[in-house]
Motif scaffolding. Structure first.
Motif, PDB file in Angstrom:
ATOM      1  N   VAL A  87     -20.551   0.276 -30.867  1.00 37.16           N
ATOM      2  CA  VAL A  87     -21.260   1.350 -31.072  1.00 37.16           C
ATOM      3  C   VAL A  87     -23.303   0.755 -31.362  1.00 37.16           C
ATOM      4  O   VAL A  87     -23.929   1.511 -30.369  1.00 37.16           O
ATOM      5  CB  VAL A  87     -21.049   2.149 -32.398  1.00 37.16           C
ATOM      6  N   LEU A  88     -23.205  -0.386 -31.669  1.00 35.17           N
ATOM      7  CA  LEU A  88     -24.827  -0.873 -31.718  1.00 35.17           C
ATOM      8  C   LEU A  88     -24.970  -1.668 -30.079  1.00 35.17           C
ATOM      9  O   LEU A  88     -26.067  -1.185 -29.593  1.00 35.17           O
ATOM     10  CB  LEU A  88     -24.547  -2.281 -32.698  1.00 35.17           C
ATOM     11  N   LEU A  89     -24.182  -1.803 -29.601  1.00 36.72           N
ATOM     12  CA  LEU A  89     -24.585  -2.141 -28.291  1.00 36.72           C
ATOM     13  C   LEU A  89     -25.304  -0.399 -27.098  1.00 36.72           C
ATOM     14  O   LEU A  89     -26.098   0.086 -26.249  1.00 36.72           O
ATOM     15  CB  LEU A  89     -23.472  -2.694 -27.029  1.00 36.72           C
ATOM     16  N   SER A  90     -24.024   0.494 -27.753  1.00 34.87           N
ATOM     17  CA  SER A  90     -24.350   2.015 -26.620  1.00 34.87           C
ATOM     18  C   SER A  90     -25.307   2.160 -26.996  1.00 34.87           C
ATOM     19  O   SER A  90     -25.880   3.099 -26.257  1.00 34.87           O
ATOM     20  CB  SER A  90     -22.498   2.106 -26.968  1.00 34.87           C
ATOM     21  N   LEU A  91     -25.896   2.221 -28.482  1.00 35.14           N
ATOM     22  CA  LEU A  91     -27.055   2.620 -28.769  1.00 35.14           C
ATOM     23  C   LEU A  91     -28.307   2.599 -28.610  1.00 35.14           C
ATOM     24  O   LEU A  91     -29.262   3.053 -27.745  1.00 35.14           O
ATOM     25  CB  LEU A  91     -26.879   2.567 -30.160  1.00 35.14           C
ATOM     26  N   MET A  92     -28.266   0.800 -28.375  1.00 34.32           N
ATOM     27  CA  MET A  92     -29.419   0.692 -27.675  1.00 34.32           C
ATOM     28  C   MET A  92     -29.689   0.711 -26.285  1.00 34.32           C
ATOM     29  O   MET A  92     -30.802   1.183 -25.372  1.00 34.32           O
ATOM     30  CB  MET A  92     -29.574  -0.833 -28.598  1.00 34.32           C
ATOM     31  N   THR A  93     -28.308   0.899 -25.337  1.00 30.53           N
ATOM     32  CA  THR A  93     -28.986   1.083 -23.675  1.00 30.53           C
ATOM     33  C   THR A  93     -29.183   2.419 -24.006  1.00 30.53           C
ATOM     34  O   THR A  93     -29.810   2.596 -23.151  1.00 30.53           O
ATOM     35  CB  THR A  93     -26.813   0.599 -23.577  1.00 30.53           C
ATOM     36  N   ALA A  94     -28.376   3.496 -24.653  1.00 28.10           N
ATOM     37  CA  ALA A  94     -29.093   5.070 -24.331  1.00 28.10           C
ATOM     38  C   ALA A  94     -30.135   5.018 -24.750  1.00 28.10           C
ATOM     39  O   ALA A  94     -31.106   5.125 -23.796  1.00 28.10           O
ATOM     40  CB  ALA A  94     -28.735   5.713 -25.116  1.00 28.10           C
ATOM     41  N   VAL A  95     -31.275   4.329 -25.511  1.00 25.15           N
ATOM     42  CA  VAL A  95     -32.367   3.800 -25.796  1.00 25.15           C
ATOM     43  C   VAL A  95     -33.322   3.926 -24.855  1.00 25.15           C
ATOM     44  O   VAL A  95     -34.517   3.837 -24.332  1.00 25.15           O
ATOM     45  CB  VAL A  95     -32.875   3.137 -27.150  1.00 25.15           C
ATOM     46  N   ASN A  96     -32.753   2.314 -24.764  1.00 26.54           N
ATOM     47  CA  ASN A  96     -33.359   1.959 -22.721  1.00 26.54           C
ATOM     48  C   ASN A  96     -33.217   2.649 -21.418  1.00 26.54           C
ATOM     49  O   ASN A  96     -34.443   2.209 -20.928  1.00 26.54           O
ATOM     50  CB  ASN A  96     -33.175   0.505 -22.694  1.00 26.54           C
ATOM     51  N   LEU A  97     -32.547   4.034 -21.356  1.00 28.59           N
ATOM     52  CA  LEU A  97     -32.165   4.414 -20.709  1.00 28.59           C
ATOM     53  C   LEU A  97     -33.323   5.229 -20.530  1.00 28.59           C
ATOM     54  O   LEU A  97     -33.966   6.219 -19.266  1.00 28.59           O
ATOM     55  CB  LEU A  97     -30.693   4.480 -20.435  1.00 28.59           C
ATOM     56  N   LEU A  98     -33.915   5.440 -21.834  1.00 21.75           N
ATOM     57  CA  LEU A  98     -34.463   7.176 -21.850  1.00 21.75           C
ATOM     58  C   LEU A  98     -35.759   6.515 -21.014  1.00 21.75           C
ATOM     59  O   LEU A  98     -36.020   7.547 -20.210  1.00 21.75           O
ATOM     60  CB  LEU A  98     -34.957   7.211 -23.175  1.00 21.75           C
ATOM     61  N   VAL A 136     -39.905   3.570 -21.338  1.00 16.72           N
ATOM     62  CA  VAL A 136     -40.456   2.734 -21.810  1.00 16.72           C
ATOM     63  C   VAL A 136     -41.188   3.096 -23.330  1.00 16.72           C
ATOM     64  O   VAL A 136     -40.720   1.991 -24.237  1.00 16.72           O
ATOM     65  CB  VAL A 136     -41.403   1.794 -21.105  1.00 16.72           C
ATOM     66  N   LYS A 137     -41.274   4.336 -23.259  1.00 17.50           N
ATOM     67  CA  LYS A 137     -41.670   4.016 -24.205  1.00 17.50           C
ATOM     68  C   LYS A 137     -40.971   4.797 -25.416  1.00 17.50           C
ATOM     69  O   LYS A 137     -41.222   4.316 -26.966  1.00 17.50           O
ATOM     70  CB  LYS A 137     -42.612   6.707 -24.211  1.00 17.50           C
ATOM     71  N   SER A 138     -39.964   5.148 -25.538  1.00 21.02           N
ATOM     72  CA  SER A 138     -38.745   4.934 -26.411  1.00 21.02           C
ATOM     73  C   SER A 138     -38.347   3.328 -27.394  1.00 21.02           C
ATOM     74  O   SER A 138     -38.125   3.480 -27.949  1.00 21.02           O
ATOM     75  CB  SER A 138     -37.438   5.817 -25.969  1.00 21.02           C
ATOM     76  N   TYR A 139     -38.208   2.726 -26.109  1.00 25.76           N
ATOM     77  CA  TYR A 139     -38.273   1.637 -26.643  1.00 25.76           C
ATOM     78  C   TYR A 139     -39.406   1.091 -27.088  1.00 25.76           C
ATOM     79  O   TYR A 139     -38.682   0.663 -28.429  1.00 25.76           O
ATOM     80  CB  TYR A 139     -37.610   0.582 -24.858  1.00 25.76           C
ATOM     81  N   GLY A 140     -40.464   1.594 -26.843  1.00 24.70           N
ATOM     82  CA  GLY A 140     -41.516   1.013 -28.188  1.00 24.70           C
ATOM     83  C   GLY A 140     -41.308   1.143 -29.063  1.00 24.70           C
ATOM     84  O   GLY A 140     -41.645   0.907 -29.894  1.00 24.70           O
ATOM     85  N   GLU A 141     -41.161   2.096 -28.996  1.00 25.14           N
ATOM     86  CA  GLU A 141     -40.622   3.095 -30.519  1.00 25.14           C
ATOM     87  C   GLU A 141     -40.263   2.894 -31.611  1.00 25.14           C
ATOM     88  O   GLU A 141     -40.967   2.317 -32.765  1.00 25.14           O
ATOM     89  CB  GLU A 141     -40.787   4.766 -30.471  1.00 25.14           C
ATOM     90  N   PHE A 142     -39.347   2.225 -30.716  1.00 23.67           N
ATOM     91  CA  PHE A 142     -38.529   2.202 -31.465  1.00 23.67           C
ATOM     92  C   PHE A 142     -38.379   0.311 -32.324  1.00 23.67           C
ATOM     93  O   PHE A 142     -38.189   0.142 -33.573  1.00 23.67           O
ATOM     94  CB  PHE A 142     -36.478   2.091 -30.936  1.00 23.67           C
ATOM     95  N   GLU A 143     -38.717  -0.118 -30.894  1.00 25.96           N
ATOM     96  CA  GLU A 143     -39.156  -1.473 -31.546  1.00 25.96           C
ATOM     97  C   GLU A 143     -40.002  -1.882 -32.455  1.00 25.96           C
ATOM     98  O   GLU A 143     -39.830  -2.715 -33.007  1.00 25.96           O
ATOM     99  CB  GLU A 143     -39.232  -2.172 -29.479  1.00 25.96           C
ATOM    100  N   SER A 177     -34.237  -5.294 -27.466  1.00 26.00           N
ATOM    101  CA  SER A 177     -35.654  -5.838 -26.927  1.00 26.00           C
ATOM    102  C   SER A 177     -34.780  -6.819 -25.798  1.00 26.00           C
ATOM    103  O   SER A 177     -35.272  -7.226 -24.591  1.00 26.00           O
ATOM    104  CB  SER A 177     -36.312  -7.192 -27.761  1.00 26.00           C
ATOM    105  N   GLY A 178     -33.731  -7.326 -25.978  1.00 25.47           N
ATOM    106  CA  GLY A 178     -32.745  -8.505 -25.200  1.00 25.47           C
ATOM    107  C   GLY A 178     -32.367  -7.194 -24.205  1.00 25.47           C
ATOM    108  O   GLY A 178     -32.292  -7.364 -22.353  1.00 25.47           O
ATOM    109  N   LEU A 179     -31.613  -6.044 -24.078  1.00 29.06           N
ATOM    110  CA  LEU A 179     -31.732  -4.933 -22.517  1.00 29.06           C
ATOM    111  C   LEU A 179     -32.472  -4.614 -22.324  1.00 29.06           C
ATOM    112  O   LEU A 179     -32.981  -4.764 -20.352  1.00 29.06           O
ATOM    113  CB  LEU A 179     -31.195  -3.619 -23.795  1.00 29.06           C
ATOM    114  N   TYR A 180     -34.395  -4.228 -22.739  1.00 20.76           N
ATOM    115  CA  TYR A 180     -35.490  -4.351 -22.571  1.00 20.76           C
ATOM    116  C   TYR A 180     -35.436  -5.670 -21.285  1.00 20.76           C
ATOM    117  O   TYR A 180     -35.888  -5.395 -19.911  1.00 20.76           O
ATOM    118  CB  TYR A 180     -36.517  -3.820 -23.009  1.00 20.76           C
ATOM    119  N   VAL A 181     -35.761  -6.764 -21.526  1.00 22.48           N
ATOM    120  CA  VAL A 181     -36.121  -7.490 -20.914  1.00 22.48           C
ATOM    121  C   VAL A 181     -35.376  -8.206 -19.751  1.00 22.48           C
ATOM    122  O   VAL A 181     -35.730  -8.702 -18.792  1.00 22.48           O
ATOM    123  CB  VAL A 181     -36.183  -9.276 -21.491  1.00 22.48           C
ATOM    124  N   SER A 182     -34.115  -7.944 -20.123  1.00 22.32           N
ATOM    125  CA  SER A 182     -32.681  -8.360 -19.183  1.00 22.32           C
ATOM    126  C   SER A 182     -33.356  -7.660 -17.821  1.00 22.32           C
ATOM    127  O   SER A 182     -32.690  -8.123 -16.645  1.00 22.32           O
ATOM    128  CB  SER A 182     -31.811  -8.578 -19.676  1.00 22.32           C
TER     129      SER A 182
END
Length: 361
Positions: free
Chosen positions: A29-40, A42-49, A197-202
């Protein structure tokens, strides 16, 4: 703040007290949630982070303030000194204990380079990378070193139990009600931040590999919001493999993955240090105008870093408890190196190639 790279299944174990569900379900669940955020975007990644980091920073600041208040108001100076120097002093197991702790510490704070990768996508990469680098150094010293020093002053080292959070132990020593639940909430935020962050940088590293023809060119495809979605999905596969490994073979494949990560970060930072020396020397000879930022005490500080990392790796080889981690990490390094050599045989890559036209810095 720097954050260690995520292993969803292992991090989910610490959340079972707070979330009554199987480890693999929590991790999925956690991995799927953060994958969805990163797919939206760069702004969504930044907001969550931003919010994840704010909560983590606030929690650590509160912990340090509460801990310092306890030390100065409710704990005697004699007790504090005894916690730091008692039970055979600061290094009761000898100097080798420092080498034993380095891989764990490096793994825990691994991720500082994420700040520079994110800054590279900003409007002024040069200035922002330098600014973020200085900021990361200050944050590591303040939050990691500061919080651990407070813990060492409050809790005697001999009373720390393996698998039991020293933060919880310190809170319980200070008689803070609901200490375990408080830390579980913070752990949840930290896990989400690490995954995000891990998904973003990877995904960005995978994108760059594709740009240099070291990965399939299809990974260069950008969405309308300029997100390399295929690269994000490809990066998330590693997390799903770790979850499956934790279910199918927790004492085999998954244990190997955890052990192999021990020295991987040391190899990464060693390669960064050596690359920095080689590229800077090359630019000094060919294009000195491109060296707009100076490196502190270059090249002596850089070589000192290389020597220190090499020393830790050698010490791991002579320590029975760490030799297995080193061997697992070397095996992983050998696989990656072999894959690189095979890829280089298929295509010739020019150094300092101009970025692809569909990538916006």
């Amino acid at each position: 703040m720097a954050t260690r790279q995520p292993t969803p299944a292992s991090d989910a174990t610490s959340l079972q007290r707070w979330i009554p569900a199987p480890v693999w379900v929590i991790g999925l669940v956690l991995l799927s949630l953060m994958t969805a955020v990163n797919l939206l975007s760069v702004k969504s990644y930044g907001e969550f982070e931003y919010w994840f980091a704010s909560i983590k920073v606030a929690a650590i600041i509160v912990f340090i303030v509460v801990g310092a208040s306890y030390l100065f108001g409710f704990s005697s100076w004699h007790q504090t000194v005894n916690n730091l120097s008692g039970d055979h002093g600061f290094m009761p197991f000898g100097a080798m204990s420092i080498f034993a702790g380095v891989p764990t510490v490096i793994f825990a704070v691994g991720g500082a380079e994420i700040a520079t990768i994110a800054a590279a996508e900003s409007d002024d990469p040069g200035r922002n990378v330098a600014s973020m680098t200085r900021s990361v150094i200050l944050r590591v010293i303040t939050f990691y070193v500061g919080s651990l020093f407070v813990i060492a002053c409050i809790v005697p080292w001999a009373s720390i139990k393996v698998g039991y959070s020293p933060f919880v132990a310190a809170l319980e020593t200070m008689h803070i009600p609901g200490a375990a639940d408080i830390m579980n909430a913070i752990v949840l935020v930290a896990v989400l931040s690490a995954l995000n962050s891990g998904l973003y940088v990877s995904s960005r590293i995978v994108f760059r590999l594709a740009e240099r023809r070291d990965a399939p060119r299809a990974l260069l495809t950008l969405s309308k919001s300029r997100v390399p979605r295929l690269a994000v999905l490809a990066s998330s596969i590693v997390g799903y493999v770790a979850i499956v490994a934790a279910i199918v073979s927790p004492q085999g494949v998954f244990l190997y993955l955890v052990s192999a990560s021990g020295a991987i970060m040391l190899f990464v930072y060693l390669s960064i240090a050596v690359s920095q020396i080689v590229i800077r020397r090359r630019l000094e000879a060919t294009a000195p105008e491109r060296l707009t930022f100076k490196m502190w005490l270059f090249p002596w500080l850089s070589w000192a870093v290389v020597a220190a990392i090499a020393g830790v790796l050698c010490a791991m080889g002579f320590d029975h408890a760490l030799a297995g981690q080193l061997m697992a990490s070397l095996a992983s390094l050998a696989v990656v190196s072999a894959a690189y050599l095979l890829t280089r045989k298929r295509t010739h890559v020019q150094e300092f190639r101009e970025p692809a036209t569909n990538w916006k810095k």
